[in-house]
Scaffold this motif. Structure first.
Motif, short mmCIF file in Angstrom:
data_model
loop_
_atom_site.label_atom_id
_atom_site.label_comp_id
_atom_site.label_asym_id
_atom_site.label_seq_id
_atom_site.Cartn_x
_atom_site.Cartn_y
_atom_site.Cartn_z
N ALA A 1 0.81 -1.22 0.00
CA ALA A 1 0.00 0.00 0.00
C ALA A 1 0.84 1.27 0.00
O ALA A 1 0.44 2.29 -0.56
N GLN A 2 2.01 1.22 0.61
CA GLN A 2 2.82 2.43 0.78
C GLN A 2 3.86 2.63 -0.32
O GLN A 2 4.39 3.74 -0.48
N GLU A 3 4.19 1.59 -1.04
CA GLU A 3 5.32 1.58 -1.96
C GLU A 3 5.39 2.80 -2.87
O GLU A 3 6.46 3.39 -3.06
N ASN A 4 4.28 3.21 -3.44
CA ASN A 4 4.30 4.28 -4.45
C ASN A 4 4.33 5.69 -3.85
O ASN A 4 4.45 6.67 -4.60
N TYR A 5 4.23 5.80 -2.53
CA TYR A 5 4.16 7.12 -1.89
C TYR A 5 5.41 7.50 -1.12
O TYR A 5 5.61 8.67 -0.83
N ILE A 6 6.24 6.55 -0.80
CA ILE A 6 7.32 6.79 0.16
C ILE A 6 8.67 6.93 -0.52
O ILE A 6 8.85 6.51 -1.66
N ASP A 7 9.62 7.48 0.22
CA ASP A 7 11.00 7.61 -0.27
C ASP A 7 11.89 6.48 0.25
O ASP A 7 12.83 6.07 -0.42
N PHE A 8 11.60 6.00 1.44
CA PHE A 8 12.35 4.88 2.00
C PHE A 8 11.52 4.25 3.11
O PHE A 8 10.52 4.81 3.56
N TRP A 9 11.92 3.06 3.54
CA TRP A 9 11.23 2.35 4.62
C TRP A 9 11.88 2.64 5.95
O TRP A 9 13.11 2.71 6.05
N LEU A 10 11.05 2.80 6.98
CA LEU A 10 11.53 2.95 8.35
C LEU A 10 10.92 1.82 9.18
O LEU A 10 9.73 1.87 9.52
N VAL A 11 11.71 0.81 9.47
CA VAL A 11 11.26 -0.35 10.26
C VAL A 11 11.46 0.00 11.73
O VAL A 11 12.59 0.11 12.20
N GLU A 12 10.37 0.16 12.44
CA GLU A 12 10.43 0.78 13.76
C GLU A 12 10.32 -0.21 14.92
O GLU A 12 9.67 -1.24 14.82
N THR A 13 10.95 0.17 16.05
CA THR A 13 10.79 -0.51 17.33
C THR A 13 11.07 -2.00 17.20
O THR A 13 10.32 -2.84 17.71
N VAL A 14 12.14 -2.34 16.52
CA VAL A 14 12.54 -3.74 16.33
C VAL A 14 13.17 -4.25 17.62
O VAL A 14 14.07 -3.62 18.18
N SER A 15 12.69 -5.41 18.07
CA SER A 15 13.06 -5.88 19.41
C SER A 15 14.00 -7.06 19.44
O SER A 15 14.46 -7.44 20.52
N SER A 16 14.30 -7.68 18.29
CA SER A 16 15.18 -8.85 18.29
C SER A 16 15.93 -8.95 16.98
O SER A 16 15.53 -8.36 15.96
N ILE A 17 16.99 -9.73 16.99
CA ILE A 17 17.77 -9.96 15.77
C ILE A 17 16.95 -10.73 14.75
O ILE A 17 16.99 -10.42 13.55
N GLU A 18 16.17 -11.71 15.20
CA GLU A 18 15.34 -12.48 14.27
C GLU A 18 14.32 -11.57 13.58
O GLU A 18 14.12 -11.67 12.36
N GLU A 19 13.69 -10.70 14.34
CA GLU A 19 12.72 -9.79 13.74
C GLU A 19 13.39 -8.91 12.69
O GLU A 19 12.86 -8.73 11.59
N VAL B 1 24.61 -2.61 26.46
CA VAL B 1 23.40 -2.20 25.74
C VAL B 1 22.75 -3.43 25.13
O VAL B 1 23.42 -4.21 24.43
N ARG B 2 21.45 -3.59 25.37
CA ARG B 2 20.73 -4.77 24.89
C ARG B 2 19.44 -4.38 24.18
O ARG B 2 18.82 -3.36 24.50
N LEU B 3 19.02 -5.24 23.27
CA LEU B 3 17.70 -5.10 22.65
C LEU B 3 16.63 -5.53 23.64
O LEU B 3 16.93 -6.11 24.69
N ARG B 4 15.38 -5.30 23.29
CA ARG B 4 14.28 -5.73 24.16
C ARG B 4 14.28 -7.24 24.37
O ARG B 4 13.75 -7.74 25.36
N SER B 5 14.85 -7.97 23.44
CA SER B 5 14.94 -9.44 23.53
C SER B 5 16.00 -9.90 24.51
O SER B 5 16.17 -11.10 24.71
N ASN B 6 16.76 -8.98 25.06
CA ASN B 6 17.89 -9.23 25.95
C ASN B 6 19.16 -9.59 25.17
O ASN B 6 20.20 -9.85 25.76
N GLU B 7 19.10 -9.58 23.84
CA GLU B 7 20.29 -9.82 23.04
C GLU B 7 21.19 -8.59 23.07
O GLU B 7 20.72 -7.45 23.09
N LEU B 8 22.49 -8.81 23.05
CA LEU B 8 23.44 -7.70 23.06
C LEU B 8 23.36 -6.92 21.75
O LEU B 8 23.27 -7.51 20.67
N LEU B 9 23.42 -5.61 21.86
CA LEU B 9 23.43 -4.79 20.65
C LEU B 9 24.62 -5.15 19.76
O LEU B 9 24.49 -5.20 18.54
N THR B 10 25.75 -5.44 20.35
CA THR B 10 26.93 -5.77 19.55
C THR B 10 26.72 -7.02 18.70
O THR B 10 27.36 -7.19 17.66
N ASP B 11 25.79 -7.89 19.12
CA ASP B 11 25.47 -9.09 18.33
C ASP B 11 24.43 -8.80 17.26
O ASP B 11 24.15 -9.67 16.43
#
Length: 301
Positions: free
Chosen positions: A138-156, A188-198
């Motif tokens: 729905a957004q593809e034709n209107y936007i300049d780039f994607w902003l994937v927000e509030t990501v809580s884990s590496i898998e996500e 520093v950790r993500l919400r998943s408790n994973e280290l940011l460095t990972d």
């Protein structure tokens, strides 16, 4: 005051909708105004443009079953996401046509957490495409780039990036949400408790990596660590002003209270440290309004 150079994101859509009297309640959050009175959404975008924002984020954060229910999502997600993106594009284009604007305003297509904010435990890779594909299409034709927000884990992060790349050629900005630490000597950790460095190996697939929806005090360390990992990557931060260090309720259960000490002036002082640490994109998340964005804009003069 020294002049700094950075791109300026907008602030929190939901709380600004609430402030100006738009339809607003849980669990629909910012989606309710889009469904019932979309003129308020346009007003909020305009408030952030007037404050100096260079980037408008589409009001699609709550367009997931977690907020609007599965039946409403199935029936209206594509239509509502299209409307949200169209409104943001219209606001940006109107501003860009004004000779006095002096800057190009771009539109970021919000890709929200598919299963609720701060809930890495609910992530379901098998259901991801069903929920996020309508928002991408729905957004593809209107936007300049994607902003994937509030990501809580590496898998996500990995799964969402793969999904977008299969459906779009637009650049991807991804924003991690961080645990709020009691002790800032802790890693520093993500919400998943994973280290940011990972969680930084994905940076090669991104145009920018940001941090959002965490307390302002978290951002400087995260930016500095990421800058050390990849000094050429565009980095940014947009914090919230929630009062609780650890939220004890689900996103749909109640409205989080806001900190009284995160004034526009105080938020500006945080932002100065983020830029010094390596950030070149600054904005605001929940509870950060046009008055905060206007204060940040003064740093560029």
């Amino acid at each position: 005051m020294k002049s700094l150079h950075f791109q300026l994101l907008d602030g929190g859509m939901g709380r600004e909708l609430q402030r100006i009297g738009a339809p607003f309640k849980q669990p629909q959050w910012s989606a309710l105004a889009l469904m019932q009175a979309p003129n308020y959404v346009k007003q909020v975008h305009q408030h952030f443009i007037n404050a100096g924002a260079d980037i408008l984020t589409t009001n699609t954060y709550a367009l997931v079953p977690y907020h609007i229910s599965d039946p409403v999502f199935s029936e209206r997600a594509l239509e509502l996401a299209n409307e949200a993106a169209r409104i943001a594009r219209e606001c940006a284009d109107e501003a860009n046509r004004k000779p006095s604007n002096g800057r190009e305003i771009r539109v970021a297509g919000c890709i929200p957490p598919a299963f609720g904010s701060y809930r890495p435990d609910l992530f379901d890779a098998e259901q991801l495409a069903r929920i996020l594909s309508p928002l991408i299409i729905a957004q593809e034709n209107y936007i300049d780039f994607w902003l994937v927000e509030t990501v809580s884990s590496i898998e996500e992060a990995s799964c969402v990036i793969e999904l977008i790349k299969n459906k779009s050629t637009k650049p991807i900005w991804l924003s991690y949400s961080l645990q709020n630490r009691h002790d800032f000597s802790d890693p520093v950790r993500l919400r998943s408790n994973e280290l940011l460095t990972d969680a930084l190996d994905i940076t090669e697939q991104l145009e920018a990596l940001l941090f959002n929806c965490s307390q302002p005090e978290e951002m400087e360390d995260a930016i500095r660590l990421t800058h050390q990992h990849n000094a050429s990557l565009t980095l940014g931060a947009y914090a919230n002003s929630f009062s609780e260090v650890k939220r004890e309720h689900d996103a749909n259960a109640m409205l989080s209270t806001l900190r009284e000490d995160v004034s526009p002036d105080k938020y500006r002082s945080f932002a100065e440290r983020w830029v010094d640490a390596g950030a070149s994109v600054i904005g605001g998340c929940c509870g950060i309004g046009p008055e905060h964005i206007a204060e940040l804009n003064k740093l560029r003069r």
